[in-house]
Every structure is written in structure tokens, then in C-alpha cells.
Design an enzyme around this catalytic site. Structure first.
Site, PDB file in Angstrom:
ATOM      1  N   HIS A 136      21.802  18.476  38.652  1.00  0.00           N
ATOM      2  CA  HIS A 136      22.175  17.839  37.389  1.00  0.00           C
ATOM      3  C   HIS A 136      22.585  16.410  37.706  1.00  0.00           C
ATOM      4  O   HIS A 136      23.363  16.172  38.622  1.00  0.00           O
ATOM      5  CB  HIS A 136      23.333  18.603  36.739  1.00  0.00           C
ATOM      6  CG  HIS A 136      23.528  18.289  35.305  1.00  0.00           C
ATOM      7  ND1 HIS A 136      23.953  17.049  34.866  1.00  0.00           N
ATOM      8  CD2 HIS A 136      23.351  19.036  34.188  1.00  0.00           C
ATOM      9  CE1 HIS A 136      24.038  17.063  33.548  1.00  0.00           C
ATOM     10  NE2 HIS A 136      23.676  18.243  33.110  1.00  0.00           N
ATOM     11  N   ARG A 175      23.822  12.338  27.394  1.00  0.00           N
ATOM     12  CA  ARG A 175      22.642  11.480  27.440  1.00  0.00           C
ATOM     13  C   ARG A 175      21.760  11.700  26.225  1.00  0.00           C
ATOM     14  O   ARG A 175      21.162  10.760  25.699  1.00  0.00           O
ATOM     15  CB  ARG A 175      21.862  11.741  28.730  1.00  0.00           C
ATOM     16  CG  ARG A 175      22.594  11.286  29.979  1.00  0.00           C
ATOM     17  CD  ARG A 175      21.768  11.482  31.247  1.00  0.00           C
ATOM     18  NE  ARG A 175      21.638  12.885  31.599  1.00  0.00           N
ATOM     19  CZ  ARG A 175      20.499  13.549  31.637  1.00  0.00           C
ATOM     20  NH1 ARG A 175      19.362  12.942  31.305  1.00  0.00           N
ATOM     21  NH2 ARG A 175      20.472  14.825  31.982  1.00  0.00           N
TER      22      ARG A 175
END
Length: 571
Positions: free
Chosen positions: A236, A258
Site C-alpha cells: 500500500h 487519494r
């Protein structure tokens, strides 16, 4: 040694295990079901730690075909397409079950419809969530349902080995140790679900809880089962970088940041993702992780050695409302996510690889079923954020129903192979009576080897060095002793954790060396491009005579071939 008998044994209490219990009992309420968990029911497992959400087709503008194509293209065409289709087609059923039957409550739009947010790598905003605490909502409600059922709970029981039947006709049961008193327990079952989860905690920076040590995959290897796609470890891109000496470092800051429009900035405050991908920060996790790693290696890192994530341009109050859990977590570490910048670093998050299994969750070992992160094939080379908890709940439910049917059709309690039981106990007892060593030193060395040599960017020389280092670590841990007795001996369980982690690390390294191209989460600097998609192969690792063997197997394109699209067929 105590022996218990049950119709169905479920190992693990994450989404896959809990759904396995519930669906087995719904299929046949008269079944005797036992659930065993290394920690405490409702408090353990990776599903509880899910922040982001659950990918599911609910909107009229979305489609099962579209979700399928996103999953296949994200997986770089290595997925088992039959499994991917089951994932996306059953997810809408499972999400309605979570809400309407089990009491989960997900975030809503003003008109009362379920809110779905953007997650990277998808062409439609389809991620259902409960703020950024989705996993707690799901596991809390499912655990309540299991507590209300007749299932027997074995908490703080660690699974040590899969025990074959004496007549060789399949699985007899599982040898465990009661962590509270150190006593061995053999649970014989007509059907067993392996749902212990993966958890790549062999890497220096990792998101899963420290109790995750790939126990299920290690037990499967030792039982002769094959693992696929083990080189595919997902990093990640935004793990919290809180500095040295704290376990908070590596904790994931979820993809919704994001997806909502958060910026990634280098040490100079420059936004950099569009230099690497036209999707910017919304590119898939593998792309973003490599970009962050490249920025760090180029000397453009933040003060603690990562990069920054910034959200303040979205409005601090809006960020606090949307991402309450992460704002509070960052504040606990001295960072202001809503109005400032937070340092992040790529962190090992999920294993796409695991046990090979069929669409009904059965395995090559009769009586053994598998679901969740213990499995390989659903995600291919790269898991889309939001597909993980869907995977656990979809296949956990399938496994529960399949086990109930198996017990009705062919289930029987088998006498165990006494030699296998004795060997498993001897392996667990190995460190007692030897001079105690420093388990933490082995862990730190494992962190270093896996992060530096089998990490985000790989090449032949580093992978060869890793294999030598891991062989030495395996020999070192075998020669190491632990002190004390067996009751709640945490050093002993650290030793057992490391035994499993080193074995699974070896399977990752051997698969990564064998795959001489770059696909999804697996990037070879010496083979930076993907091989021909039409002749795609996946890696298969198995243990033979205590040695790991790797083979390449052809991918079967059962629904769609590279260059084609189910979306076109649907239109």
C-alpha cells in the site's frame, strides 16, 4: 493431548471465518460448528482493520461486467476468471445481507441510497463504506451473530498443523495449542475451513496486526498443497511514517484519501504522481508504490524518509468528517491530516497469492476448504482496493454452504495419523530445552532481507541473495531455544510465528525469482516489461521432501481474453 470432535471446524474469525460459520449454520442449523481463533473473537483478524470499504455494483450506471473487467485488468490477466466472476457477481448479494440481515449500517447519500466512494484502479465509484471504519462495523455485527449462535468458540487457540486421516483419505483435523495453558488440542472435523488470513508481516513496514504470521499458508505448504501467485505481495503506497521505535509506522492511511483528491508530495512539496501515470494519485497501488519508492531512492524524500500526503485543499472540516478515524489516528502520532501534511511510506499490505482452490472453496485435500486471504487466484497480480473484504465475505459464505453440503454428502470423522500428530508436536516442542536465543534479532534480520531484497523493486541478484539469507535464518531459528513453560509463553509463539513467516518468505522469494517479467505488484528491474499476455502463466509453489519447488502453469481465459472486453459483449 485433548481431542474434540465437530462437524465443521473454522480456523479464523475475520470476514471469511465468520461468514463461513453463519452460512454453514443457515444451511443446516443442526450442524456442530467450532470456530478457533488465535486471538479473541471479534477482536482479531485483518477484516476488522479495514478502513476503506467494500467494492460492489449497486448503481444503475455500473455493471457486474464493468467491475469484472476492472478486477481482471487490475490483476494483469493472472486472475482465475471464474473466481473473479464469483467475487463481483455475489458481492451485491452479500452487501445486502450485511445490511438487511446482520445489521451493518453503511454511509448514505442525502436521498437515503448507499454512498459509494472512489477507489483507485476502478472506472466507477463503487466502494461502500462506514466512514473509514468499515471493517469494525462489519466484524462487530458478524461477531454478534456468531455469539448468538450455537457455535463452539476456541479463543486463543493457535493452529499448528493440518493432520491427515490415518487411511490417507483426506483431512482428519487440526492440531492446536491452547495458548492460555500450553496444552495441545486435536480437533477432528468432517470439514475444515482455513480462513486464518495472510498478512505480510515479514516486511519492515507492514499494515496487518502483529499476530498475523501466514500460519494458514505455512500449514498448507507442509500438508503438500500448492500455493499460487506468491510473488504478488501488495504494498500500500501510504503507510503512516511515524518515526523509529513505534508500531504505528506502517499503519495504512486508506486509499479513499487519494480517491477523494488527496495529493502526494515529495520532500520539496512537489506533486509527482502525474510524472508516473496519467491517473495521478488514483493509479493502482502497485504503480503508486513504485513511484513513491522511486522518489525516495532519488533523494527527494521527506525528513523521515518517505513522502507527504496532503488533504487540506479539500477543506479541513470536510476531511475531518469524511475520514474521522484516520484524522484521529494521525493526531495521536502528532500529525494534522486535515490541515497539514503527513509523512507516508509504502507498506506491505496484502498477499494476492495463497492456496489454490475451486469455486466452491474446496482444495486438493478432501475435507479442507479455504477462503479469504489464505487463497490465491481471485486478484491475480494486483488486488483492487475494496475487493479484499468483498473476497472474504463472498467466499466465506460460499465455503459455509459448501461445507454443510459436504458434511451431508460425504462427511465423516476420520481417525488421525498418529505419526503426523507426533511429528507436529515434536516440531512445536523443538525450542524447549535448548539455550534461549534472541527471537527479536531474527525478526529484525527477516525485516531487512525481505524489505531490501524481496521488496517493491526486485532483481535476480537480490533475490538470489535473499534465498541464501532466508535459508540461514531458517537454520538459525531451528537451532534457537526459548525459556519458560508453555502457558502464555509469548516468546514461544514469536518463535512459531517466525517459523511460518520464514517458510512463506521463502515461497515468495522462489516465486519472484521464477517470474522473469513484471506484472502488477511484482516488478523486476532486470525484466521491467510484461511478457505476452496471451501466453500468461502463473507460478505454483509446493513443498517436496522439505524443499520448495516452483512451476509455471498456463492461465485459462474462461470469460475474456486479452484485448477483449465483457463490457462490449454486454452492450
Amino acid at each position: 493431548m485433548r481431542t474434540l470432535d465437530t462437524d465443521i471446524l473454522v480456523l479464523g474469525s475475520g470476514g471469511a471465518g465468520l461468514f463461513g460459520v453463519l452460512h454453514a449454520l443457515e444451511a443446516d442449523p443442526d450442524l456442530h460448528v467450532t470456530i478457533a481463533v488465535k486471538g479473541l473473537l471479534g477482536k482479531s483478524g485483518c477484516t476488522r482493520m479495514v478502513q476503506g470499504g467494500y467494492n460492489v455494483v449497486l448503481s444503475p450506471g455500473d455493471s457486474i461486467e464493468r467491475h469484472f473487467m476492472d478486477t481482471i485488468e487490475g490483476g494483469k490477466w493472472l486472475n482465475v476468471q471464474e473466481l473473479a466472476w464469483k467475487l463481483v457477481s455475489e458481492a451485491p448479494i452479500r452487501i445486502r445481507e450485511l445490511e438487511n440481515k446482520y445489521g451493518c449500517f453503511f454511509d448514505r447519500n442525502p436521498d437515503g441510497s448507499v454512498h459509494q466512494k472512489a477507489f483507485a484502479g476502478q472506472t466507477f465509484d463503487r466502494t461502500v463504506h462506514k466512514g473509514d471504519l468499515t471493517g469494525i462495523e462489519i466484524v462487530s455485527r458478524l461477531a454478534e451473530q456468531v455469539w448468538a449462535k450455537s457455535a463452539v468458540r476456541l479463543e486463543e487457540h493457535r493452529a499448528l498443523a493440518l493432520i491427515p486421516a490415518r487411511d490417507g483419505a483426506g483431512l482428519a483435523g487440526v492440531l492446536m495449542v491452547n495458548m492460555r495453558d500450553g496444552a495441545y488440542v486435536l480437533v477432528r472435523a468432517k470439514a475444515t475451513l482455513l480462513a486464518t488470513g495472510g498478512g505480510p508481516t515479514m516486511y519492515r513496514y507492514h499494515t496487518p496486526s502483529g499476530d498475523k504470521s501466514c500460519d494458514g499458508m505455512a500449514m498448507a505448504l507442509r500438508a503438500g498443497l500448492s500455493l499460487r501467485d506468491m510473488e504478488m505481495v501488495q504494498f500500500h503506497p501510504t503507510g503512516l511514517l511515524a518515526g523509529p521505535g513505534t508500531r504505528m509506522t506502517g499503519t495504512v492511511l486508506e486509499e479513499g484519501l487519494r480517491g477523494a483528491g488527496g495529493y502526494l508530495l515529495d520532500g520539496d512539496g512537489k506533486r509527482f504522481m502525474f510524472d508516473y501515470d496519467e491517473r495521478g494519485e488514483r493509479a493502482t497501488r502497485d504503480v503508486v508504490s513504485r513511484a513513491v519508492d522511486d522518489v525516495i531512492r532519488a533523494g527527494r524524500a521527506s525528513p523521515l524518509g518517505g513522502v507527504f500526503i496532503e488533504m487540506k485543499h479539500l477543506g479541513s472540516e470536510n476531511v475531518r468528517r469524511q475520514f474521522k478515524g484516520m484524522v484521529e489516528r494521525c493526531a495521536d502520532c502528532g500529525f494534522d491530516l486535515a490541515a497539514g501534511r503527513v509523512e507516508v511510506v509504502p507498506t506491505a499490505h496484502y498477499m494476492m497469492g495463497g492456496v489454490e482452490f475451486a469455486g466452491d472453496c474446496s482444495t486438493a485435500l478432501p475435507g479442507l476448504f479455504v477462503a479469504g486471504e489464505d487463497t490465491g487466484g481471485v486478484h491475480g497480480a494486483n488486488r483492487l482496493g475494496g475487493n479484499g473484504v468483498a473476497n472474504s465475505t463472498v467466499f466465506g459464505g460460499i465455503a459455509g454452504r459448501a461445507m454443510a453440503a459436504f458434511v451431508r454428502r460425504a462427511g465423516r470423522l476420520c481417525d488421525e495419523d498418529a505419526h503426523a500428530v507426533a511429528a507436529a508436536i515434536a516440531n512445536a516442542e523443538q525450542p524447549f530445552g535448548r539455550p534461549a536465543g534472541q527471537v527479536e534479532e531474527v525478526r529484525e534480520r527477516l525485516y531487512q532481507v525481505m524489505w531490501d531484497e524481496v521488496g517493491i523493486i526486485r532483481d535476480r541478484s537480490r533475490l538470489m541473495a535473499a534465498q541464501g539469507s532466508l535459508h540461514e535464518l531458517s537454520a538459525h531459528i531451528d537451532a534457537m531455544g526459548v525459556g519458560g513453560d508453555r502457558a502464555f509463553n509469548l516468546t514461544w509463539h514469536d518463535w512459531l510465528n517466525l517459523k511460518n513467516l520464514i517458510l512463506v518468505s521463502q515461497s515468495i522469494a522462489v516465486a519472484a525469482l521464477a517470474r522473469e517479467d513484471s506484472r502488477g505488484a511484482h516488478y523486476r528491474a532486470d525484466h521491467p516489461t510484461a511478457s505476452d499476455l496471451m501466453t500468461s502463466t502463473y507460478t505454483q509453489v509446493r513443498m517436496e521432501n522439505d524443499e520448495l519447488r516452483v512451476a509455471a502453469q498456463a492461465v485459462d481465459f474462461t470469460h475474456v481474453r486479452p484485448g477483449e472486453s465483457l463490457l462490449q459483449a454486454a452492450e
